[in-house]
Design a protein around this motif. Structure first.
Motif, PDB file in Angstrom:
ATOM      1  N   VAL A   1       0.470  -1.415  -0.007  1.00  0.00           N
ATOM      2  CA  VAL A   1       0.413   0.000   0.165  1.00  0.00           C
ATOM      3  C   VAL A   1       1.175   1.529   0.287  1.00  0.00           C
ATOM      4  N   ALA A   2       0.512   2.138  -1.218  1.00  0.00           N
ATOM      5  CA  ALA A   2       1.399   3.569  -1.414  1.00  0.00           C
ATOM      6  C   ALA A   2       0.669   4.657  -0.609  1.00  0.00           C
ATOM      7  N   SER A   3       1.360   5.219   0.123  1.00  0.00           N
ATOM      8  CA  SER A   3       1.129   6.890   0.223  1.00  0.00           C
ATOM      9  C   SER A   3       1.643   7.706  -0.111  1.00  0.00           C
ATOM     10  N   GLY A   4       1.080   9.335  -0.031  1.00  0.00           N
ATOM     11  CA  GLY A   4       1.755  10.003  -0.233  1.00  0.00           C
ATOM     12  C   GLY A   4       2.224  10.338  -1.440  1.00  0.00           C
ATOM     13  N   VAL A   5       1.596   9.889  -2.179  1.00  0.00           N
ATOM     14  CA  VAL A   5       1.963   9.922  -4.077  1.00  0.00           C
ATOM     15  C   VAL A   5       1.320   9.002  -4.596  1.00  0.00           C
TER      16      VAL A   5
END
Length: 124
Positions: free
Chosen positions: A23-27
């Motif tokens: 899970v990716a966040s901030g992009v």
């Protein structure tokens, strides 16, 4: 701030399956390529599979090509690595990497951000 969080590793028998998640966040993931890499003790991090920013260009290491599938979710916040027919040589710590470019690369040095890794152990 970009953050990647992997999950889904575990200890399985040869022939079993696992699905890793990152899970990716901030992009905005549609602008970035991502990949899965594996590391074993005493070795450099090595390419397993990568996917382009739009999710249409998966690429695989030859030894996993017919067994692993990399894909992104519809919202493009998560990438997965579906691993089928696991073999003992698949054992290692799997890392999710994010590259600040649309096109993927098999070189770990081309990736700017990494998750903490998730352990996969495959017993014969």
């Amino acid at each position: 701030q970009v953050q990647l969080v992997e999950s889904g590793g575990g200890s399985v028998q040869a022939g079993d399956s696992l699905r890793l998640s990152c899970v990716a966040s901030g992009v905005l993931l549609s602008d970035t390529a991502m990949g899965w890499f594996r590391q074993t003790p005493g070795k450099e991090r090595e390419f397993v599979a990568t996917i382009s920013g739009n999710g249409n260009l998966p690429n695989y290491w030859d030894s996993v090509k017919d067994r692993f599938t990399i894909f992104r979710d519809g919202a493009k916040t998560t990438i997965y690595l579906q691993m089928n027919d696991l073999k003992p040589e698949d054992t290692g710590v799997y890392y999710c990497g994010l590259r600040m470019a649309w096109n993927p690369s098999s070189e770990p040095s081309d990736y700017s951000y990494w998750g903490q890794g998730t352990q996969v152990i495959v017993s014969s």
